[in-house]
Design a protein around this motif. Structure first.
Motif, PDB file in Angstrom:
ATOM      1  N   SER A 136       0.825  -1.202   0.000  1.00 26.57           N
ATOM      2  CA  SER A 136       0.000   0.000   0.000  1.00 26.57           C
ATOM      3  C   SER A 136       0.863   1.257   0.000  1.00 26.57           C
ATOM      4  O   SER A 136       0.571   2.236  -0.705  1.00 26.57           O
ATOM      5  CB  SER A 136      -0.922  -0.006   1.225  1.00 26.57           C
ATOM      6  OG  SER A 136      -1.698   1.173   1.279  1.00 26.57           O
ATOM      7  N   GLU A 137       1.944   1.234   0.777  1.00 25.98           N
ATOM      8  CA  GLU A 137       2.852   2.379   0.829  1.00 25.98           C
ATOM      9  C   GLU A 137       3.535   2.602  -0.524  1.00 25.98           C
ATOM     10  O   GLU A 137       3.667   3.739  -0.989  1.00 25.98           O
ATOM     11  CB  GLU A 137       3.902   2.157   1.918  1.00 25.98           C
ATOM     12  CG  GLU A 137       4.879   3.308   2.086  1.00 25.98           C
ATOM     13  CD  GLU A 137       5.881   3.061   3.198  1.00 25.98           C
ATOM     14  OE1 GLU A 137       6.868   3.815   3.282  1.00 25.98           O
ATOM     15  OE2 GLU A 137       5.673   2.114   3.977  1.00 25.98           O
ATOM     16  N   GLN A 138       3.956   1.523  -1.162  1.00 19.56           N
ATOM     17  CA  GLN A 138       4.615   1.636  -2.461  1.00 19.56           C
ATOM     18  C   GLN A 138       3.645   2.130  -3.530  1.00 19.56           C
ATOM     19  O   GLN A 138       4.018   2.907  -4.418  1.00 19.56           O
ATOM     20  CB  GLN A 138       5.205   0.278  -2.858  1.00 19.56           C
ATOM     21  CG  GLN A 138       6.372  -0.140  -1.981  1.00 19.56           C
ATOM     22  CD  GLN A 138       6.754  -1.593  -2.164  1.00 19.56           C
ATOM     23  OE1 GLN A 138       5.956  -2.413  -2.604  1.00 19.56           O
ATOM     24  NE2 GLN A 138       7.993  -1.919  -1.820  1.00 19.56           N
ATOM     25  N   LEU A 139       2.388   1.695  -3.454  1.00 23.89           N
ATOM     26  CA  LEU A 139       1.379   2.195  -4.387  1.00 23.89           C
ATOM     27  C   LEU A 139       1.156   3.694  -4.178  1.00 23.89           C
ATOM     28  O   LEU A 139       1.026   4.450  -5.142  1.00 23.89           O
ATOM     29  CB  LEU A 139       0.067   1.425  -4.198  1.00 23.89           C
ATOM     30  CG  LEU A 139       0.046  -0.013  -4.716  1.00 23.89           C
ATOM     31  CD1 LEU A 139      -1.193  -0.745  -4.199  1.00 23.89           C
ATOM     32  CD2 LEU A 139       0.055  -0.040  -6.245  1.00 23.89           C
ATOM     33  N   ALA A 140       1.110   4.115  -2.917  1.00 25.15           N
ATOM     34  CA  ALA A 140       0.903   5.529  -2.620  1.00 25.15           C
ATOM     35  C   ALA A 140       2.046   6.379  -3.156  1.00 25.15           C
ATOM     36  O   ALA A 140       1.836   7.499  -3.655  1.00 25.15           O
ATOM     37  CB  ALA A 140       0.755   5.727  -1.114  1.00 25.15           C
TER      38      ALA A 140
END
Length: 274
Positions: free
Chosen positions: A61-65
């Protein structure tokens, strides 16, 4: 991997260079050599580890953000990994709380979308960790000119393929694609599968889905997988169906590194140019 010596009297040794399949392993008496047996046990351990590796949804999720993509975390009705492995039906539907949360999101964001992208750990979270981001990057590159409206990436813990049907129906999505870790093999513990469905709704069988499998560095490349998915999306919208009645007849590019290559024709079918 060390290249086996070529023996003109044993062509199997040369064939070993061309495949990860376990051929020409040799023998010691009536048994396999120790090295071949240890390699097998190591591959089996990798497959088992891939099945039980926890889904690191927070990192994803952090990498997508960081790449400007919003994501939503949901959970299937399987409360833990053991339940997931023993009760496939629980992985095919959302938990009560997740279904409620998704309905609330859909109510706050009405109008539906063209595509809902779902990411689930499946039977190999390792495949999801390794291949989701690079595949989505290639898909975004190739789909940018089409103007599809896309929902936030839906991350599902303990999810199976059919959970995307419920997600697509709740979001009012015209199409869904789920990126999911495939059952590990003894030479591929990190194989990613894509399952595409047009007009998703609860109760559909696998006959209504199209599968693009073995997406990984040693298998189907990210660019080719994105190319095939876009073909299916365009044809599904044109014909308003997916599954067994929608054949993957995408024209393929033989050398992906050649950006200017002519995409016309299939190198498996066409006669060589002279």
């Amino acid at each position: 991997m060390e290249k086996p010596p070529f023996d003109p009297h044993n062509p199997w040794l040369e064939l070993r260079r061309l495949t990860p399949a376990r051929i020409a392993l040799g023998r010691t008496g009536t048994s396999m050599p120790t090295r071949a047996q240890l390699d097998f046990q190591y591959a089996h351990a990798q497959a088992r580890d891939a099945v039980h590796l926890p889904f690191d949804h927070a990192a994803l999720s952090e990498q997508l953000a960081e790449r400007g993509r919003q994501s939503l975390l949901l959970h299937s009705a399987a409360p833990d990994r053991n339940s997931y492995l023993q009760r496939p039906d629980l992985g095919r539907k959302l938990s009560v709380e997740s279904a409620k949360n998704l309905r609330e999101y859909a109510t706050a964001n009405p109008g539906g979308v063209d595509l809902a992208i779902v990411v689930a750990d499946g039977l190999s979270a390792l495949a999801v960790h390794r291949h989701t981001l690079p595949f989505l990057a290639r898909f975004a590159e190739q789909s940018s000119a089409d103007g599809w409206s896309i929902a936030p990436v839906i991350l599902v813990e303990q999810g199976r393929v059919a959970v995307a049907d419920e997600i697509g129906e709740l979001l009012g999505a015209k199409m869904t694609v789920i990126l999911i870790g495939e059952r590990p093999g003894l030479s591929s513990p990190d194989s990613l599968g894509l399952y595409f469905t047009y007009n998703p709704k609860v109760g559909l069988t696998d006959a209504y889905r199209n599968c693009i499998s073995n997406v990984r560095l040693e298998g189907l490349t990210y660019g080719m997988a994105a190319h095939r998915l876009l073909y299916l999306m365009r044809e599904a919208c044109r014909r308003q169906l997916s599954g067994v009645n929608l054949k993957d007849e995408a024209q393929v590019q033989t050398l992906e590194s050649d950006a200017g290559a002519d995409l016309k024709g299939n190198f498996l079918l066409d006669a060589p140019q002279t």
